[in-house]
Design a protein around this motif. Structure first.
Motif, short mmCIF file in Angstrom:
data_model
loop_
_atom_site.label_atom_id
_atom_site.label_comp_id
_atom_site.label_asym_id
_atom_site.label_seq_id
_atom_site.Cartn_x
_atom_site.Cartn_y
_atom_site.Cartn_z
N HIS A 10 0.84 -1.19 0.00
CA HIS A 10 0.00 0.00 0.00
C HIS A 10 0.87 1.25 0.00
CE1 HIS A 10 0.85 -0.69 4.27
NE2 HIS A 10 0.76 0.61 4.39
N GLY A 11 0.33 2.31 -0.55
CA GLY A 11 1.02 3.59 -0.52
C GLY A 11 2.01 3.82 -1.63
N HIS A 12 2.08 2.92 -2.60
CA HIS A 12 3.06 3.09 -3.67
C HIS A 12 2.37 3.29 -5.02
CE1 HIS A 12 6.24 2.02 -0.94
NE2 HIS A 12 5.59 0.92 -0.61
N SER A 13 1.22 3.90 -5.02
CA SER A 13 0.47 4.07 -6.26
C SER A 13 0.28 5.56 -6.56
CB SER A 13 -0.90 3.41 -6.13
OG SER A 13 -1.69 4.10 -5.19
N PRO A 14 -0.02 5.87 -7.82
CA PRO A 14 -0.31 7.27 -8.16
C PRO A 14 -1.48 7.83 -7.35
CG PRO A 14 0.06 6.01 -10.15
CD PRO A 14 0.03 5.02 -9.02
N ALA A 15 -2.47 7.00 -7.05
CA ALA A 15 -3.61 7.46 -6.24
C ALA A 15 -3.15 7.88 -4.85
CB ALA A 15 -4.67 6.36 -6.15
N ALA A 16 -2.31 7.07 -4.23
CA ALA A 16 -1.84 7.38 -2.89
C ALA A 16 -0.94 8.62 -2.88
CB ALA A 16 -1.09 6.19 -2.31
N TRP A 17 -0.03 8.70 -3.84
CA TRP A 17 0.87 9.86 -3.89
C TRP A 17 0.10 11.15 -4.14
CZ3 TRP A 17 5.62 10.43 -2.24
CH2 TRP A 17 6.39 9.30 -2.06
N THR A 18 -0.87 11.11 -5.02
CA THR A 18 -1.67 12.31 -5.30
C THR A 18 -2.43 12.76 -4.06
OG1 THR A 18 -1.91 11.62 -7.60
CG2 THR A 18 -3.45 13.27 -6.79
N ALA A 19 -3.05 11.82 -3.38
CA ALA A 19 -3.80 12.15 -2.17
C ALA A 19 -2.89 12.74 -1.10
CB ALA A 19 -4.50 10.90 -1.63
N VAL A 20 -1.74 12.15 -0.90
CA VAL A 20 -0.82 12.62 0.14
C VAL A 20 -0.29 14.01 -0.19
CG1 VAL A 20 1.45 12.22 1.17
CG2 VAL A 20 -0.19 10.35 0.99
N VAL A 21 0.05 14.27 -1.44
CA VAL A 21 0.57 15.61 -1.81
C VAL A 21 -0.50 16.68 -1.59
CG1 VAL A 21 1.33 17.02 -3.75
CG2 VAL A 21 2.35 14.78 -3.38
N ILE A 22 -1.74 16.40 -2.01
CA ILE A 22 -2.82 17.38 -1.81
C ILE A 22 -3.04 17.62 -0.33
CG2 ILE A 22 -5.30 17.77 -2.08
CD1 ILE A 22 -5.08 16.27 -4.77
N MET A 23 -3.04 16.56 0.47
CA MET A 23 -3.27 16.73 1.91
C MET A 23 -2.10 17.43 2.59
SD MET A 23 -5.45 13.37 3.06
CE MET A 23 -4.47 12.12 2.29
N LEU A 24 -0.88 17.20 2.15
CA LEU A 24 0.26 17.91 2.72
C LEU A 24 0.18 19.42 2.43
CD1 LEU A 24 3.31 15.55 2.06
CD2 LEU A 24 2.43 16.32 4.26
N VAL A 25 -0.26 19.77 1.23
CA VAL A 25 -0.45 21.19 0.92
C VAL A 25 -1.51 21.78 1.84
CG1 VAL A 25 -1.30 22.78 -0.86
CG2 VAL A 25 0.36 21.02 -1.46
N GLY A 26 -2.59 21.05 2.07
CA GLY A 26 -3.64 21.52 2.97
C GLY A 26 -3.13 21.71 4.40
N PHE A 27 -2.36 20.74 4.90
CA PHE A 27 -1.82 20.86 6.26
C PHE A 27 -0.84 22.03 6.36
CE2 PHE A 27 -3.18 16.46 7.14
CZ PHE A 27 -3.71 16.65 8.40
N ALA A 28 0.03 22.19 5.36
CA ALA A 28 1.00 23.28 5.40
C ALA A 28 0.30 24.64 5.36
CB ALA A 28 1.97 23.16 4.23
N ALA A 29 -0.68 24.78 4.48
CA ALA A 29 -1.41 26.05 4.40
C ALA A 29 -2.19 26.31 5.68
CB ALA A 29 -2.36 26.03 3.20
N GLY A 30 -2.79 25.27 6.23
CA GLY A 30 -3.54 25.43 7.49
C GLY A 30 -2.65 25.87 8.63
N THR A 31 -1.44 25.35 8.65
CA THR A 31 -0.48 25.74 9.70
C THR A 31 -0.10 27.21 9.56
OG1 THR A 31 0.39 23.49 9.77
CG2 THR A 31 1.78 25.24 10.68
N VAL A 32 0.12 27.65 8.34
CA VAL A 32 0.47 29.06 8.11
C VAL A 32 -0.70 29.96 8.50
CG1 VAL A 32 0.99 30.76 6.32
CG2 VAL A 32 2.17 28.56 6.32
N PHE A 33 -1.90 29.61 8.06
CA PHE A 33 -3.08 30.43 8.40
C PHE A 33 -3.34 30.45 9.90
CE2 PHE A 33 -4.48 29.66 3.90
CZ PHE A 33 -4.44 30.99 3.52
N PHE A 34 -3.06 29.34 10.58
CA PHE A 34 -3.30 29.27 12.03
C PHE A 34 -2.40 30.26 12.78
CE2 PHE A 34 -2.68 27.43 16.27
CZ PHE A 34 -4.00 27.27 16.66
N CYS A 35 -1.24 30.55 12.23
CA CYS A 35 -0.29 31.45 12.89
C CYS A 35 -0.59 32.93 12.67
CB CYS A 35 1.13 31.13 12.42
SG CYS A 35 1.69 29.51 12.96
N PHE A 36 -1.60 33.25 11.86
CA PHE A 36 -1.95 34.66 11.65
C PHE A 36 -2.47 35.25 12.96
CE2 PHE A 36 -2.89 34.72 6.79
CZ PHE A 36 -1.57 34.42 6.54
N PRO A 37 -2.13 36.50 13.24
CA PRO A 37 -2.56 37.11 14.50
C PRO A 37 -4.06 37.45 14.52
CG PRO A 37 -1.44 38.73 13.15
CD PRO A 37 -1.32 37.41 12.43
#
Length: 79
Positions: A10-37
């Motif tokens: 598991h985890g070695h398919s284009p479906a898995a990689w695409t899902a993980v990249v999209i979710m990582l972008v979401g987590f990174a952006a959420g972390t940046v937005f969370f730090c706004f004052p």
């Protein structure tokens, strides 16, 4: 004979990689937005949460379309 415990397949398919990249972008952006004052990034945090959910749905759709580990469009690479 392949040992199923050593290679779960598991985890070695284009479906898995695409899902993980999209979710990582979401987590990174959420972390940046969370730090706004003063809570000014609250909308961005919620949108980032939606992106994370969208990534999971995208991975599921791609797996159902045949791009998952057991799908007909996926060819495993030799190690």
């Amino acid at each position: 004979m392949t040992n199923p415990i050593a290679d779960p397949g598991h985890g070695h398919s284009p479906a898995a990689w695409t899902a993980v990249v999209i979710m990582l972008v979401g987590f990174a952006a959420g972390t940046v937005f969370f730090c706004f004052p003063d809570g000014s990034g609250a909308v961005g945090v919620w949108i980032s949460g939606a992106v994370i959910v969208l990534g999971a749905i995208t991975g599921w759709i791609l797996a159902k379309a045949g791009w998952g580990v057991k799908g007909p469009k996926y060819t495993p690479k030799a190690h």
